[in-house]
Design a protein around this motif. Sequence first.
Motif, mmCIF file in Angstrom:
data_model
loop_
_atom_site.group_PDB
_atom_site.id
_atom_site.type_symbol
_atom_site.label_atom_id
_atom_site.label_comp_id
_atom_site.label_asym_id
_atom_site.label_seq_id
_atom_site.Cartn_x
_atom_site.Cartn_y
_atom_site.Cartn_z
ATOM 1 N N ILE A 145 2.401 -0.289 -10.315
ATOM 2 C CA ILE A 145 2.472 0.339 -8.998
ATOM 3 C C ILE A 145 2.210 1.832 -9.205
ATOM 4 C CG2 ILE A 145 3.860 0.690 -6.926
ATOM 5 C CD1 ILE A 145 3.313 -2.201 -7.463
ATOM 6 N N ASP A 189 0.876 -1.172 0.000
ATOM 7 C CA ASP A 189 0.000 0.000 0.000
ATOM 8 C C ASP A 189 0.912 1.219 0.000
ATOM 9 O OD1 ASP A 189 -1.809 2.037 0.433
ATOM 10 O OD2 ASP A 189 -2.785 1.103 2.165
ATOM 11 N N THR A 192 6.758 -4.988 -12.326
ATOM 12 C CA THR A 192 5.470 -4.331 -12.124
ATOM 13 C C THR A 192 5.589 -2.813 -12.207
ATOM 14 O OG1 THR A 192 4.781 -6.145 -10.688
ATOM 15 C CG2 THR A 192 3.517 -4.129 -10.551
ATOM 16 N N SER A 193 6.752 -2.287 -11.824
ATOM 17 C CA SER A 193 6.960 -0.836 -11.860
ATOM 18 C C SER A 193 7.116 -0.322 -13.280
ATOM 19 C CB SER A 193 8.193 -0.462 -11.031
ATOM 20 O OG SER A 193 8.007 -0.771 -9.669
ATOM 21 N N SER A 231 -3.819 -4.578 -8.875
ATOM 22 C CA SER A 231 -3.602 -3.213 -8.389
ATOM 23 C C SER A 231 -4.924 -2.470 -8.297
ATOM 24 C CB SER A 231 -2.659 -2.453 -9.336
ATOM 25 O OG SER A 231 -1.360 -2.971 -9.301
ATOM 26 N N TYR A 232 -5.058 -1.668 -7.245
ATOM 27 C CA TYR A 232 -6.213 -0.792 -7.061
ATOM 28 C C TYR A 232 -5.659 0.621 -6.918
ATOM 29 C CZ TYR A 232 -8.393 -5.256 -5.861
ATOM 30 O OH TYR A 232 -8.834 -6.557 -5.884
ATOM 31 N N ILE A 233 -6.033 1.510 -7.837
ATOM 32 C CA ILE A 233 -5.456 2.847 -7.874
ATOM 33 C C ILE A 233 -6.525 3.897 -7.620
ATOM 34 C CG2 ILE A 233 -4.184 4.507 -9.295
ATOM 35 C CD1 ILE A 233 -3.027 2.170 -10.833
ATOM 36 N N ARG A 256 -1.891 -2.955 -3.719
ATOM 37 C CA ARG A 256 -1.656 -4.128 -4.557
ATOM 38 C C ARG A 256 -1.774 -5.376 -3.692
ATOM 39 N NH1 ARG A 256 0.030 -5.290 -9.612
ATOM 40 N NH2 ARG A 256 1.239 -7.187 -9.943
ATOM 41 N N ARG A 276 -9.579 -0.838 -10.579
ATOM 42 C CA ARG A 276 -8.992 -2.168 -10.461
ATOM 43 C C ARG A 276 -8.289 -2.539 -11.768
ATOM 44 N NH1 ARG A 276 -10.724 -7.340 -11.932
ATOM 45 N NH2 ARG A 276 -9.966 -9.037 -10.598
ATOM 46 N N THR A 328 -1.896 3.508 -4.391
ATOM 47 C CA THR A 328 -1.997 2.201 -5.033
ATOM 48 C C THR A 328 -1.947 1.101 -3.983
ATOM 49 O OG1 THR A 328 -0.858 2.999 -7.026
ATOM 50 C CG2 THR A 328 -1.017 0.624 -6.734
ATOM 51 N N ASN A 365 -1.571 -10.091 -7.374
ATOM 52 C CA ASN A 365 -1.164 -9.475 -8.645
ATOM 53 C C ASN A 365 -2.206 -8.496 -9.176
ATOM 54 O OD1 ASN A 365 -3.153 -11.324 -9.314
ATOM 55 N ND2 ASN A 365 -2.210 -11.907 -11.256
#
Length: 287
Positions: A146, A81, A197-198, A121-123, A116, A140, A114, A119
């Motif tokens: 990230i 988070d 992921t970044s 991500s929630y932004i 996560r 979502r 964000t 796998n």
Amino acid sequence: MKRHIAGLACAAAAVLSVSTFASTAHAQAADPVTALKGEFTSGHGVSFVDTTKINTPAGNFVFSQRKGAFQFGASGISASDQTTKLRIKESLLEELGGEDAPEGFAGLAKPERTIRVKNVSYISGGIFGEFLPAEKTWLRIPGGPIGVTGKLSQLVNVAEPATLKSLLAHATTKRSGLYSGKITFGELYKVSPWFRTSVLVKPSSSEAKTVVSWKLFVGSDRLATRLTTTYSTAGLGAKGTNLTVDSRYTGWGSKVTVKAPPAGEIAELKDLEEGADAATSIPLLGN
């Protein structure tokens, strides 16, 4: 006399046993990878703060700050988070973007959070927040990034055993409390889920050669307290610019709980309002 000698022998054996145990424990603690794996307890984790500085021929300035936490499971990071805030005023973004700036461009000046879990991500907030339906606060994205600005924060995650092991294998400085060395984007892409992921897109052959100079500071428990990384962004399309990220780690072993947002507050990519594709494809430093 015999009983006295036997007593001394027993005492000596006990001392040797304790000494051997202490020596073994010290040897284990002296290995940062072993120390890290010892922290992998469900519901616990570590907090971090990343400060990103951009160094240009015209001067140096703080570009962003990210604060967050990693939650661990039995085998490593299970969730994270983090909230990122760019040190850019909305008025400056509007000026830089001009009349041709994509709709929602000014959203980059707003904090982006964000979460996560596994796998997914929630932004919330940031540029995506400009295009969410009125009743939704989270987007979502399965296998998502990230955050939009993830590649401008810390790309090297020393809470990943494989990444930490790879760093130490490249270390040219190894002394009490400090390790330093160099590693490439290509090598990070191979070993680090966080790096992949970044950046999302696999580095091109030229990008993969980008060299990251790093310094890792560890405490007496051999756990990371600070990591600095520096690399040139020439391979990312921004010549003459270096990016330095300074990360601080605190609260190893503290309780950390990261959960997905409430279902009723979550939107899917298909729910975004028109213009989101153009706005979220803005290259901040290269593609």
